[in-house]
Design an enzyme around this catalytic site. Structure first.
Site, PDB file in Angstrom:
ATOM      1  N   LYS A 137       0.851  -1.188   0.000  1.00  0.00           N
ATOM      2  CA  LYS A 137       0.000   0.000   0.000  1.00  0.00           C
ATOM      3  C   LYS A 137       0.889   1.240   0.000  1.00  0.00           C
ATOM      4  O   LYS A 137       2.020   1.136   0.451  1.00  0.00           O
ATOM      5  CB  LYS A 137      -0.949  -0.022   1.190  1.00  0.00           C
ATOM      6  CG  LYS A 137      -0.402   0.602   2.477  1.00  0.00           C
ATOM      7  CD  LYS A 137      -1.466   0.764   3.529  1.00  0.00           C
ATOM      8  CE  LYS A 137      -1.446   2.162   4.085  1.00  0.00           C
ATOM      9  NZ  LYS A 137      -2.138   2.354   5.341  1.00  0.00           N
ATOM     10  N   HIS A 167      -3.117  -4.995   4.972  1.00  0.00           N
ATOM     11  CA  HIS A 167      -2.774  -5.905   6.081  1.00  0.00           C
ATOM     12  C   HIS A 167      -3.954  -6.110   7.030  1.00  0.00           C
ATOM     13  O   HIS A 167      -3.986  -7.064   7.796  1.00  0.00           O
ATOM     14  CB  HIS A 167      -1.522  -5.434   6.824  1.00  0.00           C
ATOM     15  CG  HIS A 167      -1.775  -4.320   7.783  1.00  0.00           C
ATOM     16  ND1 HIS A 167      -1.838  -3.005   7.394  1.00  0.00           N
ATOM     17  CD2 HIS A 167      -2.009  -4.328   9.117  1.00  0.00           C
ATOM     18  CE1 HIS A 167      -2.090  -2.259   8.451  1.00  0.00           C
ATOM     19  NE2 HIS A 167      -2.196  -3.028   9.506  1.00  0.00           N
ATOM     20  N   LYS A 171      -5.618  -9.676   9.536  1.00  0.00           N
ATOM     21  CA  LYS A 171      -5.737  -9.668  11.007  1.00  0.00           C
ATOM     22  C   LYS A 171      -6.777 -10.691  11.441  1.00  0.00           C
ATOM     23  O   LYS A 171      -7.895 -10.699  10.924  1.00  0.00           O
ATOM     24  CB  LYS A 171      -6.188  -8.274  11.485  1.00  0.00           C
ATOM     25  CG  LYS A 171      -5.093  -7.230  11.502  1.00  0.00           C
ATOM     26  CD  LYS A 171      -5.702  -5.898  11.906  1.00  0.00           C
ATOM     27  CE  LYS A 171      -4.678  -4.816  12.017  1.00  0.00           C
ATOM     28  NZ  LYS A 171      -4.116  -4.628  13.348  1.00  0.00           N
ATOM     29  N   GLU A 205      -6.503   6.629  17.045  1.00  0.00           N
ATOM     30  CA  GLU A 205      -5.078   6.561  17.390  1.00  0.00           C
ATOM     31  C   GLU A 205      -4.764   7.714  18.327  1.00  0.00           C
ATOM     32  O   GLU A 205      -5.072   8.868  18.017  1.00  0.00           O
ATOM     33  CB  GLU A 205      -4.219   6.650  16.127  1.00  0.00           C
ATOM     34  CG  GLU A 205      -4.369   5.415  15.250  1.00  0.00           C
ATOM     35  CD  GLU A 205      -3.672   5.535  13.888  1.00  0.00           C
ATOM     36  OE1 GLU A 205      -3.249   4.498  13.371  1.00  0.00           O
ATOM     37  OE2 GLU A 205      -3.563   6.651  13.370  1.00  0.00           O
ATOM     38  N   HIS A 229      -8.408   0.100   4.751  1.00  0.00           N
ATOM     39  CA  HIS A 229      -8.712  -0.752   5.909  1.00  0.00           C
ATOM     40  C   HIS A 229     -10.191  -0.686   6.333  1.00  0.00           C
ATOM     41  O   HIS A 229     -10.832  -1.711   6.552  1.00  0.00           O
ATOM     42  CB  HIS A 229      -7.874  -0.359   7.125  1.00  0.00           C
ATOM     43  CG  HIS A 229      -6.410  -0.286   6.858  1.00  0.00           C
ATOM     44  ND1 HIS A 229      -5.765  -1.090   5.954  1.00  0.00           N
ATOM     45  CD2 HIS A 229      -5.441   0.506   7.384  1.00  0.00           C
ATOM     46  CE1 HIS A 229      -4.480  -0.799   5.943  1.00  0.00           C
ATOM     47  NE2 HIS A 229      -4.252   0.172   6.797  1.00  0.00           N
TER      48      HIS A 229
HETATM   49  P1  NDP Z   1      11.838   2.697   2.855  1.00  0.00           P
HETATM   50  O1  NDP Z   1      12.064   4.049   2.261  1.00  0.00           O
HETATM   51  O2  NDP Z   1      12.255   2.467   4.265  1.00  0.00           O
HETATM   52  O3  NDP Z   1      12.604   1.610   1.969  1.00  0.00           O
HETATM   53  C1  NDP Z   1      12.655   1.696   0.590  1.00  0.00           C
HETATM   54  C2  NDP Z   1      13.435   0.510   0.040  1.00  0.00           C
HETATM   55  O4  NDP Z   1      13.492   0.622  -1.374  1.00  0.00           O
HETATM   56  C3  NDP Z   1      14.866   0.430   0.525  1.00  0.00           C
HETATM   57  O5  NDP Z   1      15.223  -0.937   0.636  1.00  0.00           O
HETATM   58  C4  NDP Z   1      15.640   1.082  -0.610  1.00  0.00           C
HETATM   59  O6  NDP Z   1      16.942   0.586  -0.743  1.00  0.00           O
HETATM   60  C5  NDP Z   1      14.838   0.596  -1.795  1.00  0.00           C
HETATM   61  N1  NDP Z   1      14.977   1.514  -2.923  1.00  0.00           N
HETATM   62  C6  NDP Z   1      14.421   2.747  -3.056  1.00  0.00           C
HETATM   63  N2  NDP Z   1      14.746   3.259  -4.256  1.00  0.00           N
HETATM   64  C7  NDP Z   1      15.508   2.338  -4.884  1.00  0.00           C
HETATM   65  C8  NDP Z   1      16.115   2.269  -6.157  1.00  0.00           C
HETATM   66  N3  NDP Z   1      16.005   3.266  -7.050  1.00  0.00           N
HETATM   67  N4  NDP Z   1      16.812   1.168  -6.480  1.00  0.00           N
HETATM   68  C9  NDP Z   1      16.935   0.138  -5.585  1.00  0.00           C
HETATM   69  N5  NDP Z   1      16.361   0.143  -4.367  1.00  0.00           N
HETATM   70  C10 NDP Z   1      15.661   1.224  -4.032  1.00  0.00           C
HETATM   71  O7  NDP Z   1      10.312   2.376   2.611  1.00  0.00           O
HETATM   72  P2  NDP Z   1       9.341   1.481   3.525  1.00  0.00           P
HETATM   73  O8  NDP Z   1       9.997   0.194   3.829  1.00  0.00           O
HETATM   74  O9  NDP Z   1       8.867   2.316   4.662  1.00  0.00           O
HETATM   75  O10 NDP Z   1       8.078   1.294   2.575  1.00  0.00           O
HETATM   76  C11 NDP Z   1       8.088   0.374   1.490  1.00  0.00           C
HETATM   77  C12 NDP Z   1       6.656   0.191   0.989  1.00  0.00           C
HETATM   78  O11 NDP Z   1       5.870  -0.333   2.028  1.00  0.00           O
HETATM   79  C13 NDP Z   1       5.972   1.488   0.568  1.00  0.00           C
HETATM   80  O12 NDP Z   1       5.076   1.211  -0.483  1.00  0.00           O
HETATM   81  C14 NDP Z   1       5.184   1.874   1.803  1.00  0.00           C
HETATM   82  O13 NDP Z   1       4.062   2.683   1.487  1.00  0.00           O
HETATM   83  C15 NDP Z   1       4.753   0.505   2.274  1.00  0.00           C
HETATM   84  N6  NDP Z   1       4.414   0.457   3.700  1.00  0.00           N
HETATM   85  C16 NDP Z   1       5.342   0.771   4.654  1.00  0.00           C
HETATM   86  C17 NDP Z   1       5.014   0.712   5.985  1.00  0.00           C
HETATM   87  C18 NDP Z   1       6.022   0.997   7.055  1.00  0.00           C
HETATM   88  O14 NDP Z   1       5.676   0.877   8.228  1.00  0.00           O
HETATM   89  N7  NDP Z   1       7.239   1.339   6.735  1.00  0.00           N
HETATM   90  C19 NDP Z   1       3.639   0.359   6.426  1.00  0.00           C
HETATM   91  C20 NDP Z   1       2.755   0.001   5.347  1.00  0.00           C
HETATM   92  C21 NDP Z   1       3.148   0.060   4.041  1.00  0.00           C
HETATM   93  P3  NDP Z   1      18.250   1.366  -0.203  1.00  0.00           P
HETATM   94  O15 NDP Z   1      17.841   2.027   1.063  1.00  0.00           O
HETATM   95  O16 NDP Z   1      19.235   0.277  -0.016  1.00  0.00           O
HETATM   96  O17 NDP Z   1      18.588   2.351  -1.248  1.00  0.00           O
END
Ligand code: NDP
Length: 461
Positions: A137, A167, A171, A205, A229
């Site tokens: 999402k 998610h 649940k 929240e 959700h």
């Molecule tokens: P982050 O910004 O923490 O992580 C992004 C990831 O993508 C990193 O592993 C980064 O790698 C990689 N990345 C980004 N750009 C590139 C690129 N050009 N080439 C290769 N790798 C790339 O994001 P989140 O983990 O927070 O979120 C990921 C997804 O999950 C999103 O869609 C978000 O909306 C969704 N989401 C997140 C939640 C959360 O709690 N975090 C909750 C619900 C959904 P590196 O850092 O090594 O460059």
């Protein structure tokens, strides 16, 4: 069902979601013996396989603890591929790491702006053949962008191979809404407009936006939790019984219900913003984004004609709790109590932080007089071993079972419901942190008792 995956590719393996949710889910799947395939992580950071394994251990230590036996199963399966998603060479390396897998599951835990880049990279490198894809999402920003994203995915994958994560559907207490309705014969006869006056769904929240101002200020409460959700919860409460045991039929019924949800109008919605929101880092100075929304949803089916579904979500409210209250109609005549005494009969489903189902009813108060009290019968169940949503959903996606994922139809139907109130709305009403939203939220609910606010002691709302 699509075929079982024989490899898992985690795009975004170095990111926040992987750290908080995905590694703990993988450990649980490994413990259950459900992860017998290679797991290939892909991101830009210059990591080795050993560093990825060390990172996995760190994630587990921070989220529920390391299970050495399960990690010993998981760790040897982890491989790391370094590379930018814009670079075709990254996908060639993924292809090499995947051989000889025929049915990889590609999990896009990456910023949504990169979904198309990664899918097209996979296709160009031949890594999409026989594969399926999990999409995190948010799925689109409005109806048009969700349609465009669906169209892009459908160019390369059949619908049965696309797993859109919500998610909430993973649940246990949310799944139980459906189970409870159709596993108890006493529920069905009253679950309709003849006996139900209204339904309320509250996701409260107590915390704010926690440093995620830049993200939140483009999204707001309606996109963040209502469109996905809370409309899914409404669909589970309102859908018809699946016609067979097969997982697809439950999803079909949910889809049908989404199509019957009436698009919102400005009159159905009150938006709020907590005082101080505009001072949060990353939030625009004059932001009109809502941190609270209260709305009245109508469902145009025979079963629900005239029954409002009131939905409310907000930040910096008095408690953190998600709850459903189903208000039953009052008896046609009050023969014992004074008119309007008591607050009626209702079911309450607490979805978080604790889980219970309750039935609120009136019983005679002890004493000579024929008058009553409200009592609440609470069935509470706690199970430390219950599956986490990500464990359940990743496990299902690996098995090819899409029943707990959002379909293209339901996602677009849900956007169609909220699309008319995403723009051009009056400014949000300001509310003090620690209150139940702006004063105007009360006008959304026509019922005599107004909103039922969740309390944290499990007591009467
Ligand atoms: P982050 O910004 O923490 O992580 C992004 C990831 O993508 C990193 O592993 C980064 O790698 C990689 N990345 C980004 N750009 C590139 C690129 N050009 N080439 C290769 N790798 C790339 O994001 P989140 O983990 O927070 O979120 C990921 C997804 O999950 C999103 O869609 C978000 O909306 C969704 N989401 C997140 C939640 C959360 O709690 N975090 C909750 C619900 C959904 P590196 O850092 O090594 O460059």
């Amino acid at each position: 069902m699509t075929q079982r995956a024989d490899a898992l590719v985690l795009f975004g393996v170095t990111g926040d979601l992987a750290f908080k949710q995905i590694f703990p889910a993988l450990q649980r799947l490994a413990r259950a013996g459900a992860l017998d395939m290679p797991v290939v992580g892909v991101a830009r950071s210059a990591w080795t396989d050993a560093e990825l394994r060390a990172h996995a251990r760190e994630s587990l230590a921070a989220h529920g603890g390391v299970d050495e036996a399960a990690l010993a199963r998981l760790a040897p399966r982890l491989r790391y591929v370094e590379g930018d998603y814009q670079d075709p060479a990254t996908f060639a390396r993924i292809g090499a790491a995947l051989a000889p897998a025929m049915h990889p599951l590609h999990y896009l835990a990456i910023p949504p702006s990169l979904f198309a880049t990664v899918v097209e990279g996979l296709v160009a490198a031949g890594c999409a053949n026989g594969a399926s894809v999990v999409v995190e999402k948010p799925f689109g920003h409005d109806l048009a962008s969700a349609q465009a994203l669906n169209a892009m995915l459908h160019r390369y994958f059949p619908e049965t191979a696309i797993f859109r994560i919500d998610h909430y559907l993973g649940k246990e207490p949310v799944e139980n809404l459906l189970y409870f309705r159709f596993a108890n014969a006493f529920v069905e006869p009253i679950w309709n407009r003849d006996h139900i006056a209204s339904v309320q769904i509250t996701m409260a929240e107590a915390f704010g936006i926690e440093g995620r101002g830049r993200f939140y200020d483009e999204v707001g409460a309606i996109r963040d939790v209502v469109q996905n959700h809370l409309l899914q919860v409404a669909a589970l409460l309102a859908m018809e019984a699946p016609i067979q045991r097969s997982p697809e039929t439950a999803r079909d019924e949910r889809n049908r219900l989404f199509r019957a949800m009436r698009p919102l109008t400005a009159r159905d919605v009150v938006r709020g913003q907590f005082a101080g929101y505009r001072d949060e880092p990353g939030v625009a100075a004059g932001s009109q984004m809502e941190t609270f929304a209260a709305l009245r949803l109508m469902i145009d089916t025979w079963r629900w004609e005239g029954v409002p579904f009131y939905i409310r979500a907000g930040k910096k409210l008095p408690v953190t709790s998600t709850e459903v209250v189903v208000d039953l109609k009052r008896p046609p005549l009050t023969v014992f109590d004074p008119v309007n005494a008591g607050s009626g009969n209702r079911f309450r489903f607490r979805l978080s932080p604790d889980v219970f189902i309750s039935l609120q009813a009136r019983v005679k108060a002890p004493g000579e007089r024929m008058v009553g009290d409200d009592v609440e019968l609470i069935a509470r169940r706690q199970s430390p071993d219950q599956m986490t949503p990500y464990e359940k959903l990743i496990g299902d996606a690996l098995e090819g079972d899409a029943s707990l994922f959002a379909s293209s139809d339901s996602i677009e139907a849900a956007w169609r419901v909220v699309d008319p109130v995403l723009a051009g709305m009056p400014p949000p009403g300001v509310y003090a942190p620690g209150t139940w939203g702006p004063r105007d939220a009360a006008r959304v609910v026509a019922e005599p008792d107004g909103w039922h606010n969740p309390t944290l002691d499990g007591g009467t709302p």
